[in-house]
Enzyme design. Structure first.
Site, PDB file in Angstrom:
ATOM      1  N   THR A  14       0.874  -1.179   0.000  1.00 29.21           N
ATOM      2  CA  THR A  14       0.000   0.000   0.000  1.00 29.21           C
ATOM      3  C   THR A  14       0.907   1.224   0.000  1.00 29.21           C
ATOM      4  O   THR A  14       2.132   1.093   0.164  1.00 29.21           O
ATOM      5  CB  THR A  14      -0.890   0.035   1.260  1.00 29.21           C
ATOM      6  OG1 THR A  14      -0.031   0.190   2.404  1.00 29.21           O
ATOM      7  CG2 THR A  14      -1.718  -1.217   1.411  1.00 29.21           C
ATOM      8  N   ASP A  15       0.317   2.402  -0.127  1.00 35.52           N
ATOM      9  CA  ASP A  15       1.135   3.618  -0.085  1.00 35.52           C
ATOM     10  C   ASP A  15       1.829   3.758   1.269  1.00 35.52           C
ATOM     11  O   ASP A  15       2.947   4.248   1.358  1.00 35.52           O
ATOM     12  CB  ASP A  15       0.262   4.850  -0.339  1.00 35.52           C
ATOM     13  CG  ASP A  15      -0.155   4.925  -1.802  1.00 35.52           C
ATOM     14  OD1 ASP A  15       0.451   4.210  -2.629  1.00 35.52           O
ATOM     15  OD2 ASP A  15      -1.107   5.672  -2.105  1.00 35.52           O
ATOM     16  N   CYS A  16       1.155   3.309   2.318  1.00 34.59           N
ATOM     17  CA  CYS A  16       1.761   3.458   3.653  1.00 34.59           C
ATOM     18  C   CYS A  16       2.653   2.271   4.025  1.00 34.59           C
ATOM     19  O   CYS A  16       3.525   2.391   4.890  1.00 34.59           O
ATOM     20  CB  CYS A  16       0.684   3.672   4.698  1.00 34.59           C
ATOM     21  SG  CYS A  16      -0.751   2.615   4.538  1.00 34.59           S
ATOM     22  N   TYR A  17       2.431   1.124   3.404  1.00 33.91           N
ATOM     23  CA  TYR A  17       3.268  -0.064   3.649  1.00 33.91           C
ATOM     24  C   TYR A  17       3.725  -0.607   2.294  1.00 33.91           C
ATOM     25  O   TYR A  17       3.120  -1.531   1.742  1.00 33.91           O
ATOM     26  CB  TYR A  17       2.476  -1.146   4.390  1.00 33.91           C
ATOM     27  CG  TYR A  17       2.125  -0.812   5.820  1.00 33.91           C
ATOM     28  CD1 TYR A  17       3.109  -0.809   6.814  1.00 33.91           C
ATOM     29  CD2 TYR A  17       0.816  -0.516   6.184  1.00 33.91           C
ATOM     30  CE1 TYR A  17       2.782  -0.509   8.123  1.00 33.91           C
ATOM     31  CE2 TYR A  17       0.485  -0.214   7.493  1.00 33.91           C
ATOM     32  CZ  TYR A  17       1.465  -0.206   8.456  1.00 33.91           C
ATOM     33  OH  TYR A  17       1.153   0.086   9.753  1.00 33.91           O
ATOM     34  N   PRO A  18       4.791  -0.036   1.724  1.00 33.86           N
ATOM     35  CA  PRO A  18       5.170  -0.413   0.352  1.00 33.86           C
ATOM     36  C   PRO A  18       5.872  -1.767   0.250  1.00 33.86           C
ATOM     37  O   PRO A  18       5.970  -2.322  -0.839  1.00 33.86           O
ATOM     38  CB  PRO A  18       6.126   0.715  -0.058  1.00 33.86           C
ATOM     39  CG  PRO A  18       6.644   1.283   1.223  1.00 33.86           C
ATOM     40  CD  PRO A  18       5.592   1.091   2.241  1.00 33.86           C
TER      41      PRO A  18
END
Lengths: 382, 72
Positions: free
Chosen positions: A127-131
């Protein structure tokens, strides 16, 4: 009449009179019931049984870059990851992908307790917060933020003993059941078992401090499959009734009181050692604590029939003797719960209470007075 | 394949649960009322069914060249 606070003061002063539940009869013989009831402050109880309803919540700490873990494997055993990004729940009975039931979640839990390295392999959903996409590393109990043992169900208040009417040997979680009613297996520490000593849960409730796997844990809630309407003989139910949900810090636990088990023909489980102190608040509490194995009965049920019908009823004194009557003959009886380990745990708890290192807690809320009976799964239609 | 033979019990690993006693068809392994494990070699038929039944791997086949017994 005593209060928990008064008993705790005596514990703190190292003056508390603490006896194991299996030592009470001797004390009563020596001192008489009334004197012994006044004298004793705490009775220690314990159990050490395979408890499949066990697992541990783990928080691994964040990786760099961050990974929102969707699938977790610990030493090749899957842990449930549908929690926060780096949280997982490793269930005791989960088998290894490669080794099957020779190694499972219980082994991972005990390897962590023993301080052994455990391989963490995880896949993430970027995700954008957990790449990040995956993690592969080695963890130890000291490297991770939290490791919390949680038993959704433990400390069964009685459990049906097992036998087998069929013509073939059955390999069950209740051990080997030989054909034609040749043996009985049973799973309790009898008069040492906590919920036989405090059968109505007068002193045990949410927030009760307990000995759990070598550490100090707590009663978190009623256990799953909790029911109060089971048939009773005297004060004690003759079939499964109340249970406790327990929680404790896995990092502080001890491999002597937490052991992985591989049950033949069934799978992985976890022996969990639990000790519960029963404060003797009044004479009635002492009377309940004086229960003997010949006053505790259980149903003997037939594992060859799907609905496990009752075929006999026996006392724990009969079962503990090694031979008991069944279907017109004397048959062998075997425990599956370790009396010796339960005695050890009750003794450790006794020493901690005498030494002032284990204080009692008053429940913050009593456990429920229902349901009368647990539900079964609805039958599938069609 | 299931192997037969006399057994060795590592008492240091044993949790004294009784699964072995349930598996033993000849009552050579029994838990006493006090919770101790009793192995009567004279009753043992070397079936070794107790080996896979032990949930903590405390029972093993003995070295055929040595006397089997309770170990430590």
């Amino acid at each position: 009449m005593k209060t928990i606070e008064e008993i705790n003061r005596k514990i703190a002063e190292k003056k508390a009179v603490v006896v194991r539940a299996d030592e009470i009869a001797e004390l009563v013989k020596e001192e008489g019931f009334a004197n012994a009831a006044r004298k004793v402050d705490v009775v220690t109880t314990a159990t050490f049984s395979p408890m499949c309803s066990s697992g541990a919540f783990l928080n691994f700490g964040h990786a760099t870059p961050g990974v929102k873990i969707a699938k977790t494997f610990l030493n090749d055993v899957e842990a449930y990851s549908g929690l926060a990004a780096v949280d997982a729940y490793i269930g005791a009975t989960q088998p290894s992908r490669k080794q099957g039931t020779r190694y499972g979640g219980a082994h991972v839990i005990c390897d962590l307790v023993a301080g052994k390295p455990v391989r963490l392999e995880a896949e993430g959903t970027p995700t954008d917060c957990y790449p990040g996409k995956r993690v592969s590393t080695i963890i130890h109990k000291h490297d991770i933020n939290e490791a919390t043992l949680f038993n959704p169900r433990n400390v069964y208040q009685n459990y049906n003993a097992a036998t087998n009417s069929s013509s073939r040997k059955l390999l069950t979680y209740m051990g080997t059941l030989h054909p034609h009613y040749q043996n009985i297996t049973y799973a309790t520490s009898g008069r040492l078992s906590p919920l036989f000593v405090d059968p109505c849960l007068r002193t045990i409730g949410i927030g009760t401090r307990v000995f759990l796997g070598g550490a100090h844990g707590f009663v978190a809630w009623n256990g799953t499959q909790y029911q109060v309407g089971s048939e009773h003989s005297g004060d004690i139910p003759v079939s499964p009734a109340r249970t406790l949900a327990l929680i404790g810090n896995l990092k502080q636990m001890d491999c002597r009181f937490l052991r992985p088990a591989v049950i033949q023909g069934y799978g992985v489980s976890l022996f969990v050692g639990v000790g519960i102190p029963i404060p003797i608040l009044d004479e009635e509490q002492f009377r309940l604590a004086c229960v003997e194995n010949d006053q505790i009965f259980t149903k003997i049920v037939d594992y060859a029939s799907p609905d496990h019908p009752e075929v006999a009823r026996l006392s724990y004194a009969q079962l503990r003797s090694g031979k008991a009557p069944l279907q017109g003959k004397m048959v062998r009886t075997s425990p599956l719960s370790s009396l010796k380990k339960a005695q050890e745990i009750a003794g450790v708890l006794q020493e901690q209470l005498r030494a002032g290192s284990f204080l009692l807690t008053s429940p913050v809320q009593p456990l429920p007075d229902g349901p009368e009976k647990i539900k079964s799964m609805p039958r599938m239609e069609g | 394949m299931h192997q037969r033979g006399y057994i060795t019990i590592r008492l240091g690993d044993c949790v004294f649960c009784g699964f072995c006693s349930a598996a033993c068809p000849c009552e050579a392994l029994q838990l006493t009322p006090e919770g101790d494990l009793l192995y009567e070699k004279t009753r043992c038929t070397q079936c070794a069914l107790c080996v896979p039944a032990c949930p903590v791997c405390a029972i093993q086949l003995a070295d055929p060249s040595s006397e089997s017994a309770l170990g430590t």
